[in-house]
Design a protein around this motif. Structure first.
Motif, PDB file in Angstrom:
ATOM      1  N   ILE A  26     -55.829   3.879  -4.283  1.00  0.00           N
ATOM      2  CA  ILE A  26     -55.845   4.379  -5.652  1.00  0.00           C
ATOM      3  C   ILE A  26     -57.156   4.021  -6.354  1.00  0.00           C
ATOM      4  O   ILE A  26     -57.863   3.094  -5.945  1.00  0.00           O
ATOM      5  CB  ILE A  26     -54.651   3.849  -6.466  1.00  0.00           C
ATOM      6  N   LYS A  27     -57.484   4.764  -7.386  1.00  0.00           N
ATOM      7  CA  LYS A  27     -58.756   4.616  -8.087  1.00  0.00           C
ATOM      8  C   LYS A  27     -58.665   3.593  -9.223  1.00  0.00           C
ATOM      9  O   LYS A  27     -57.597   3.395  -9.782  1.00  0.00           O
ATOM     10  CB  LYS A  27     -59.207   5.961  -8.654  1.00  0.00           C
ATOM     11  N   GLY A  28     -59.822   3.058  -9.597  1.00  0.00           N
ATOM     12  CA  GLY A  28     -59.899   2.202 -10.776  1.00  0.00           C
ATOM     13  C   GLY A  28     -59.638   0.736 -10.494  1.00  0.00           C
ATOM     14  O   GLY A  28     -59.247   0.330  -9.423  1.00  0.00           O
ATOM     15  N   PHE A  49     -51.981  10.770 -14.106  1.00  0.00           N
ATOM     16  CA  PHE A  49     -50.777  10.144 -13.550  1.00  0.00           C
ATOM     17  C   PHE A  49     -50.245  10.938 -12.356  1.00  0.00           C
ATOM     18  O   PHE A  49     -49.760  10.367 -11.371  1.00  0.00           O
ATOM     19  CB  PHE A  49     -49.690  10.026 -14.623  1.00  0.00           C
ATOM     20  N   THR A  50     -50.346  12.264 -12.446  1.00  0.00           N
ATOM     21  CA  THR A  50     -49.918  13.104 -11.321  1.00  0.00           C
ATOM     22  C   THR A  50     -50.782  12.834 -10.096  1.00  0.00           C
ATOM     23  O   THR A  50     -50.274  12.714  -8.966  1.00  0.00           O
ATOM     24  CB  THR A  50     -50.010  14.592 -11.712  1.00  0.00           C
ATOM     25  N   ALA A  51     -52.088  12.692 -10.295  1.00  0.00           N
ATOM     26  CA  ALA A  51     -52.991  12.386  -9.190  1.00  0.00           C
ATOM     27  C   ALA A  51     -52.729  11.002  -8.619  1.00  0.00           C
ATOM     28  O   ALA A  51     -52.771  10.787  -7.399  1.00  0.00           O
ATOM     29  CB  ALA A  51     -54.444  12.493  -9.666  1.00  0.00           C
ATOM     30  N   LEU A  52     -52.464  10.031  -9.494  1.00  0.00           N
ATOM     31  CA  LEU A  52     -52.140   8.672  -9.052  1.00  0.00           C
ATOM     32  C   LEU A  52     -50.894   8.670  -8.172  1.00  0.00           C
ATOM     33  O   LEU A  52     -50.872   8.066  -7.078  1.00  0.00           O
ATOM     34  CB  LEU A  52     -51.929   7.770 -10.275  1.00  0.00           C
ATOM     35  N   ILE A  53     -49.857   9.355  -8.638  1.00  0.00           N
ATOM     36  CA  ILE A  53     -48.612   9.432  -7.863  1.00  0.00           C
ATOM     37  C   ILE A  53     -48.876  10.074  -6.504  1.00  0.00           C
ATOM     38  O   ILE A  53     -48.372   9.624  -5.458  1.00  0.00           O
ATOM     39  CB  ILE A  53     -47.552  10.232  -8.652  1.00  0.00           C
ATOM     40  N   GLY A  54     -49.700  11.141  -6.507  1.00  0.00           N
ATOM     41  CA  GLY A  54     -50.025  11.816  -5.254  1.00  0.00           C
ATOM     42  C   GLY A  54     -50.749  10.913  -4.279  1.00  0.00           C
ATOM     43  O   GLY A  54     -50.432  10.908  -3.069  1.00  0.00           O
ATOM     44  N   ASP A  55     -51.719  10.102  -4.761  1.00  0.00           N
ATOM     45  CA  ASP A  55     -52.449   9.188  -3.886  1.00  0.00           C
ATOM     46  C   ASP A  55     -51.537   8.122  -3.304  1.00  0.00           C
ATOM     47  O   ASP A  55     -51.607   7.791  -2.113  1.00  0.00           O
ATOM     48  CB  ASP A  55     -53.600   8.521  -4.655  1.00  0.00           C
ATOM     49  N   VAL A  56     -50.659   7.569  -4.139  1.00  0.00           N
ATOM     50  CA  VAL A  56     -49.759   6.510  -3.679  1.00  0.00           C
ATOM     51  C   VAL A  56     -48.821   7.060  -2.614  1.00  0.00           C
ATOM     52  O   VAL A  56     -48.622   6.463  -1.541  1.00  0.00           O
ATOM     53  CB  VAL A  56     -48.957   5.932  -4.861  1.00  0.00           C
ATOM     54  N   ARG A  57     -48.237   8.223  -2.874  1.00  0.00           N
ATOM     55  CA  ARG A  57     -47.268   8.787  -1.942  1.00  0.00           C
ATOM     56  C   ARG A  57     -47.919   9.266  -0.647  1.00  0.00           C
ATOM     57  O   ARG A  57     -47.278   9.310   0.382  1.00  0.00           O
ATOM     58  CB  ARG A  57     -46.510   9.920  -2.623  1.00  0.00           C
ATOM     59  N   ALA A  58     -49.225   9.602  -0.728  1.00  0.00           N
ATOM     60  CA  ALA A  58     -49.939  10.032   0.478  1.00  0.00           C
ATOM     61  C   ALA A  58     -50.554   8.858   1.244  1.00  0.00           C
ATOM     62  O   ALA A  58     -51.174   9.073   2.293  1.00  0.00           O
ATOM     63  CB  ALA A  58     -51.025  11.038   0.086  1.00  0.00           C
ATOM     64  N   GLY A  59     -50.399   7.655   0.693  1.00  0.00           N
ATOM     65  CA  GLY A  59     -50.939   6.487   1.370  1.00  0.00           C
ATOM     66  C   GLY A  59     -52.441   6.321   1.195  1.00  0.00           C
ATOM     67  O   GLY A  59     -53.087   5.614   1.968  1.00  0.00           O
ATOM     68  N   ARG A  60     -53.014   6.966   0.164  1.00  0.00           N
ATOM     69  CA  ARG A  60     -54.433   6.825  -0.108  1.00  0.00           C
ATOM     70  C   ARG A  60     -54.695   5.646  -1.028  1.00  0.00           C
ATOM     71  O   ARG A  60     -53.826   5.236  -1.786  1.00  0.00           O
ATOM     72  CB  ARG A  60     -54.990   8.112  -0.734  1.00  0.00           C
TER      73      ARG A  60
END
Length: 270
Positions: free
Chosen positions: A268-270, A255-266
Motif C-alpha cells: 500500500i502507498k503512503g 479508499f477504493t484504490a487502497l482496498i484494491g491494493d490490500v485485497r490484491a496483495g500489493r
C-alpha cells in the motif's frame, strides 16, 4: 495575504480601506493549519461541528466542554489568523454571569481571540459585560425563519441573490446592528443579509460586517464552512453543487484504490 498576525484593528482597517476579509469555519487542527497557511483572515470555530462532523441532528446538542475541545484543536493549528469560537446554546440564555463565565473559559482554556454570540441582539447586557471584561465579541444577527415571517418575507427568498428586504425590515436590521456596535461588538455576522439590508448595515456601522449563508459581495467579508469549500463529506460524492474542490470524490477514489491494493496483495502507498 497579510504576513503579520491578524488583529481586530487590522480587520477594522481593511473595512476602512474597502478591502474584503475572508474566513472559514473549521473544527480540527489539520484544516486550521491549511486555512491559516492559505492566508484566511479569521477561523471561526462553529457549533455547526455537532451536525457536520459529529452527526447530531441539531447544533443545540453541543456543549461548552465540547466546544472547548474543538477550539483548542483549531488554536493549535493557527498561528496567524484570528480565532473566533462560538458560544454553544445555553450559557448566553442562562444570563449575563453564565455568559461571562463561558467566555472566560473559551478565551483562557480554548485560546479564542474573540467569542461569537448567536442572537446577540437579544442579550445586549451580556455583550457589554464581555467587552468590559476585555473579551471581544463577534455578534451574530439577521434574518431567521421567525424574523422573516414577522416582516411577511418568505424565508427562502432571502437566499436568492436578488432578494429584496422591505424598507421596514432594513430599518430594523440597521437599528439592530447599531445597538450591537454601541454595546461594544467588534465584528458582526449578518445571517441572510441580502443585497439591500446587507449594504445598508455595512454603511451604517464602523465595524466589519461578515456574512456566510445568504451573504454576498455587498458585505465587508465572507465566511464559508471549510468542509463546504473543499467538498469534504459523504454528501458531496454525488452532489452537483459547485465547490472549490471535491475532497469527497478524491477520498472515495483513494479508499477504493487502497482496498484494491490490500485485497490484491500489493504494497500500500503512503
Amino acid at each position: 495575504m497579510m504576513a503579520d498576525k491578524v488583529t481586530l484593528p487590522a480587520l477594522l482597517q481593511m473595512k476602512r480601506e474597502g478591502r474584503k476579509c475572508a474566513g472559514v469555519v473549521a473544527w480540527d487542527y489539520q484544516i486550521a493549519r491549511i486555512a491559516d497557511r492559505a492566508g484566511v483572515d479569521f477561523v471561526s470555530v462553529g457549533d455547526s461541528v455537532g451536525v457536520n462532523l459529529w452527526g447530531h441532528d441539531n447544533p443545540l446538542e453541543v456543549t461548552l466542554d465540547e466546544m472547548l475541545v474543538v477550539c483548542k484543536a483549531v488554536r493549535r493549528g493557527v498561528s496567524r489568523a484570528l480565532v473566533s469560537c462560538d458560544f454553544p446554546f445555553g450559557p448566553l440564555q442562562e444570563g449575563t454571569d453564565s455568559a461571562l463565565r463561558a467566555a472566560i473559559r473559551l478565551v483562557k482554556e480554548g485560546g479564542a481571540d474573540i467569542v461569537k454570540l448567536d442572537g446577540a441582539s437579544e442579550f445586549p447586557d451580556a455583550v457589554r459585560a464581555l467587552v468590559r471584561a476585555g473579551i471581544p465579541v463577534f455578534a451574530q444577527f439577521g434574518l431567521t425563519p421567525q424574523t422573516a415571517m414577522r416582516y411577511g418575507i418568505p424565508y427562502s427568498a432571502q437566499n436568492a441573490p436578488g432578494a429584496l428586504a422591505t424598507p421596514e425590515m432594513t430599518a430594523k436590521l440597521v437599528e439592530e446592528a447599531k445597538r450591537l456596535e454601541e454595546a461594544g461588538a467588534s465584528l458582526l455576522d449578518f445571517t441572510n443579509s441580502g443585497p439591500v439590508a446587507g449594504a445598508a448595515v455595512v454603511s451604517a456601522v464602523q465595524i466589519p460586517v461578515i456574512g456566510g449563508f445568504g451573504g454576498g459581495p455587498w458585505l465587508d467579508g465572507r465566511v464559508r464552512l471549510a468542509h463546504t469549500a473543499i467538498g469534504y463529506g459523504e454528501k458531496w460524492i454525488d452532489s452537483a453543487t459547485e465547490t472549490y474542490t471535491n475532497t469527497a470524490q478524491a477520498s472515495l477514489a483513494a479508499f477504493t484504490a487502497l482496498i484494491g491494493d490490500v485485497r490484491a496483495g500489493r504494497q500500500i502507498k503512503g
